[in-house]
Design a protein around this motif. Structure first.
Motif, PDB file in Angstrom:
ATOM      1  N   LEU A  66       0.799  -1.233   0.000  1.00 53.50           N
ATOM      2  CA  LEU A  66       0.000   0.000   0.000  1.00 53.50           C
ATOM      3  C   LEU A  66       0.835   1.289   0.000  1.00 53.50           C
ATOM      4  N   ARG A 113      -6.497   0.020  -0.835  1.00 47.90           N
ATOM      5  CA  ARG A 113      -6.862   0.907   0.277  1.00 47.90           C
ATOM      6  C   ARG A 113      -8.305   0.632   0.692  1.00 47.90           C
ATOM      7  N   VAL A 117       2.856  -5.363  16.393  1.00 52.22           N
ATOM      8  CA  VAL A 117       2.390  -5.546  14.999  1.00 52.22           C
ATOM      9  C   VAL A 117       2.344  -7.022  14.619  1.00 52.22           C
ATOM     10  N   TRP A 135      -5.101  -9.126  11.562  1.00 51.39           N
ATOM     11  CA  TRP A 135      -4.960  -8.466  10.258  1.00 51.39           C
ATOM     12  C   TRP A 135      -4.811  -9.473   9.115  1.00 51.39           C
ATOM     13  N   THR A 176       4.256  -4.899   4.503  1.00 53.18           N
ATOM     14  CA  THR A 176       4.081  -3.434   4.599  1.00 53.18           C
ATOM     15  C   THR A 176       3.675  -3.041   6.010  1.00 53.18           C
ATOM     16  N   ALA A 205       5.859  -0.583   8.177  1.00 55.60           N
ATOM     17  CA  ALA A 205       5.277   0.748   8.425  1.00 55.60           C
ATOM     18  C   ALA A 205       4.875   0.931   9.877  1.00 55.60           C
ATOM     19  N   THR A 208       8.184   3.170  13.209  1.00 54.33           N
ATOM     20  CA  THR A 208       7.582   4.494  13.404  1.00 54.33           C
ATOM     21  C   THR A 208       7.103   4.688  14.844  1.00 54.33           C
ATOM     22  N   THR A 209       6.376   3.698  15.368  1.00 56.62           N
ATOM     23  CA  THR A 209       5.853   3.852  16.731  1.00 56.62           C
ATOM     24  C   THR A 209       6.993   3.735  17.748  1.00 56.62           C
ATOM     25  N   PRO A 250       8.735  10.663  12.681  1.00 53.33           N
ATOM     26  CA  PRO A 250       9.541   9.555  12.144  1.00 53.33           C
ATOM     27  C   PRO A 250       9.669   9.643  10.620  1.00 53.33           C
ATOM     28  N   VAL A 251       8.558   9.943   9.934  1.00 47.62           N
ATOM     29  CA  VAL A 251       8.623  10.104   8.470  1.00 47.62           C
ATOM     30  C   VAL A 251       8.919  11.592   8.234  1.00 47.62           C
ATOM     31  N   PRO A 311       2.479  14.767  10.716  1.00 43.95           N
ATOM     32  CA  PRO A 311       3.261  13.561  11.058  1.00 43.95           C
ATOM     33  C   PRO A 311       2.745  12.317  10.340  1.00 43.95           C
ATOM     34  N   PHE A 312       1.454  12.313  10.009  1.00 45.81           N
ATOM     35  CA  PHE A 312       0.876  11.150   9.327  1.00 45.81           C
ATOM     36  C   PHE A 312       0.513  11.477   7.881  1.00 45.81           C
ATOM     37  N   PHE A 356      -3.122   9.532   3.536  1.00 47.92           N
ATOM     38  CA  PHE A 356      -2.914   9.667   4.983  1.00 47.92           C
ATOM     39  C   PHE A 356      -2.621   8.290   5.573  1.00 47.92           C
ATOM     40  N   CYS A 357      -1.737   8.255   6.554  1.00 45.74           N
ATOM     41  CA  CYS A 357      -1.347   6.984   7.179  1.00 45.74           C
ATOM     42  C   CYS A 357      -2.579   6.181   7.609  1.00 45.74           C
TER      43      CYS A 357
END
Ligand code: HEM
Length: 436
Positions: A85, A97, A151, A213, A240, A244, A248-249, A310-311, A375-376, A382-383
Motif C-alpha cells: 500500500l 486501500r 504488529v 490483520w 508493509t 510501516a 515508526t511507533t 519519524p517520516v 506527522p501522518f 494519509f497513514c
C-alpha cells in the motif's frame, strides 16, 4: 514549449534522499532561499522542488492530488514491501486501500486493545525488576522489541506463538535488533514472506480464520465484493504493515521518553494526568487514542511527533505541469515535503524548538494552518495506521508513566539520525525510578 522549473535554489547538484546529508543541505537552503526552492538533480532526469508552505502542500496532497503520484526514494521501500500500500499507485492502490480500510476502523483497533495492554503490562513487570536493580535499560531496544511484537501479534495472533515455537525463536527478531537498512537487510526481510505464506496456507488448509490483520487481509474483498487478494499482494501488504507499523511507533516513543526526561516538569504533569482516576480508563474495552482524545497523554505524543516526526521527508512526482509557490512546475518534477522542517517553522509555531505539549490542548490549535502539522501526511494517502499507532502509544505511555519516572543516563544530548525514519543515532539509556 515545456515549462522550466524556475524557482530559486542552489547551483550545486544533489539528489535529495532520506539521509543526514540531505537534512543539513535542506536546512541551509531553506534559510537561504525560503519556502520553495529548486534542487538541481545529480543523477535523476529532472530537478527537484522542495515545498514548505502549507498552502502548496495542501495543493499537492489534497486539492490537486490527481496531478501527483509517489515520487523519488521509493525504490528502497519497494525492495522491502514489493507493491504494498505504501508504494502502489492508481487503481491498484485504490483497490487495496478500499479493501484494507476496515482493518483500521475504530472497532477493529479496539479489538486489539487487550493484546496491547497485556504486552505493556509484561513490559512494566520486567521494568519493575530492572528498577529494583538500579541498572539502566536500553530504552531504544526495549521499545523496538515491544512495538515489533504488537504488529506481529496484530497480524498473526495465535500463529505468532506457533511460529516462535516451531522456529525456536522469533524469525522477525532481527528487525528490532539491526538498525542498518541496506540491501542485505532488504533481502533478509523479503525472505520472511515465506512465513506469511506458510501461515496463509495453514489457515486455508484448516479452514481457520482468526481475529487478526492476516485473516482480514485474506477475507478482504474489493468494491464489487468478489475478488480476494492474490497471494503476492497478501504477502506484500503483511510485510508493509510490519515495516510501516514497527519502527515508526518505536521511534516516536523513544523520542517521547527522551523529551520527557529532559523536561521533568512535563513528565510530572503527565504522571498527574495518568494518575487521576478519571484520566485514562485502561480497561480492555477502551482505546486511549480514542477515549483520551485531547488528553494530556495525547498532547505529549502529538508534540513529540511535531519535533521528531519519524517520516521526516517524503516525496511526490508531478504528472502534469502545475504552479507551486508562484513558480511553474513542469511535469516529472520531484516534489519533496519535510514534516520535520514544516513542524519547526517559526511562521506556524511559537518557539518552535521548545517542547510544549499544551500547543495541542483542545482549542489551542485555533488559527493554525491544518497543513502545518503532518506527522501522518494528509489527503487520501494519509497513514492508514494513525489511529492504531496513537492508541498503542497512548496505552504504553499511560501504563509506564503510572509506574515509573525515566531518567536519561547519557552524558551528551541524544542526536537525531535522519534515515528512512528519524531515529536517535545511538541507543537511549534510561534509569527507571519506581513511583510510589
Ligand atoms: C507514529 C507512527 C506512524 C507514523 C508517524 C506514520 C507516518 C506515515 C506517513 C507520513 C505516511 C504517508 C507517507 C506519504 O504520504 O508518502 C504513512 C503511510 C502509511 N502508514 Fe503510517 N505511520 C505510523 C504508523 C503506522 C502503523 C502502526 C501502520 C500499520 C500497522 C502504518 C501503516 C501505513 C501504511 C500502510 C501507509 C500507506 C498508506 C497509503 O498510501 O494508502 N503506519 N504513515
Amino acid at each position: 514549449m515545456a515549462q522550466a522549473l524556475s524557482a530559486p535554489g542552489p547551483t550545486e547538484r544533489h539528489d535529495l534522499d532520506a539521509n543526514d546529508e540531505s537534512l543539513s543541505l535542506l536546512l541551509q537552503w531553506l534559510a537561504q532561499y525560503g519556502n520553495t526552492f529548486r534542487v538541481p538533480s545529480l543523477t535523476r532526469p529532472v530537478d527537484a522542488l522542495v515545498i514548505n508552505d502549507p498552502d502548496d502542500i495542501r495543493r499537492v496532497l489534497l486539492t490537486h492530488r490527481a496531478n501527483y503520484v509517489k515520487g523519488a526514494g521509493l525504490e528502497r521501500v519497494r525492495m522491502l514491501v514489493g507493491n504494498g500500500l505504501i508504494v502502489s499507485e492508481g487503481e491498484a492502490w485504490a483497490r487495496q486501500r478500499h479493501r484494507m480500510q476496515p482493518m483500521f476502523q475504530g472497532s477493529a483497533n479496539r479489538a486489539f486493545a487487550p493484546m496491547i495492554q497485556d504486552l505493556q503490562a509484561d513490559l512494566v513487570a520486567r521494568w519493575a525488576v530492572r528498577a529494583g536493580s538500579g541498572e539502566p535499560i536500553d530504552l531504544t531496544r526495549e521499545l523496538s522489541a515491544v512495538a515489533l511484537e504488537v504488529v506481529l501479534r496484530a497480524l498473526f495472533s495465535v500463529d505468532f506463538d506457533r511460529l516462535v515455537l516451531a522456529e525456536g525463536s522469533n524469525p522477525f527478531d532481527f528487525l528490532a535488533e539491526e538498525s542498518v537498512r541496506d540491501l542485505r537487510f532488504a533481502a533478509r526481510f523479503r525472505a520472511l514472506g515465506r512465513f506469511v505464506r506458510d501461515i496463509v496456507d495453514a489457515r486455508r488448509h484448516e479452514g481457520r480464520s482468526e481475529a487478526d490483520w492476516l485473516s482480514m487481509l485474506m477475507h478482504a474483498r474489493d468494491k464489487g465484493g468478489e475478488a480476494p487478494m492474490a497471494e503476492r499482494a497478501l504477502v506484500d501488504e503483511a510485510l508493509t504493515l510490519i515495516i510501516a507499523g514497527h519502527e515508526t511507533t518505536a521511534s516516536t516513543l523513544n523520542w517521547t521518553w527522551y523529551l520527557l526526561s529532559q523536561h521533568p516538569q512535563v513528565q510530572r504533569e503527565l504522571q498527574a494526568a495518568v494518575d487521576a482516576p478519571s484520566a485514562l480508563p485502561l480497561a480492555a474495552e477502551s482505546v486511549p487514542g480514542e477515549t483520551a482524545a485531547g488528553s494530556y497523554v495525547e498532547q505529549v505524543l502529538q508534540e513529540a511527533l511535531r519535533l521528531y516526526p519519524p517520516v521526516w521527508l517524503f516525496s511526490r512526482r508531478a504528472v502534469g505541469d502545475d504552479t507551486l509557490g508562484g513558480h511553474p512546475v513542469p511535469a516529472g518534477t520531484d516534489i519533496f515535503i519535510s514534516p520535520y522542517l514544516l513542524h519547526r517553522s517559526a511562521a506556524h509555531w511559537e518557539s518552535p524548538e521548545a517542547f510544549v505539549p499544551e500547543r495541542f490542548a483542545p482549542g489551542a490549535a485555533a488559527g493554525r494552518h491544518r497543513f502545518a502539522y503532518l506527522p501522518f501526511s494528509a489527503g487520501p494517502r494519509f497513514c492508514i495506521g494513525a489511529g492504531f499507532a496513537m492508541a498503542e502509544m497512548a496505552m504504553h505511555l499511560a501504563m509506564v508513566a503510572r509506574r515509573f519516572e525515566l531518567q536519561y543516563c547519557g552524558t551528551a544530548p541524544a542526536e537525531p539520525e535522519f534515515h528512512i525514519n528519524l531515529r536517535t543515532r545511538h541507543p537511549v539509556r534510561m534509569r527507571l525510578i519506581a513511583r510510589t
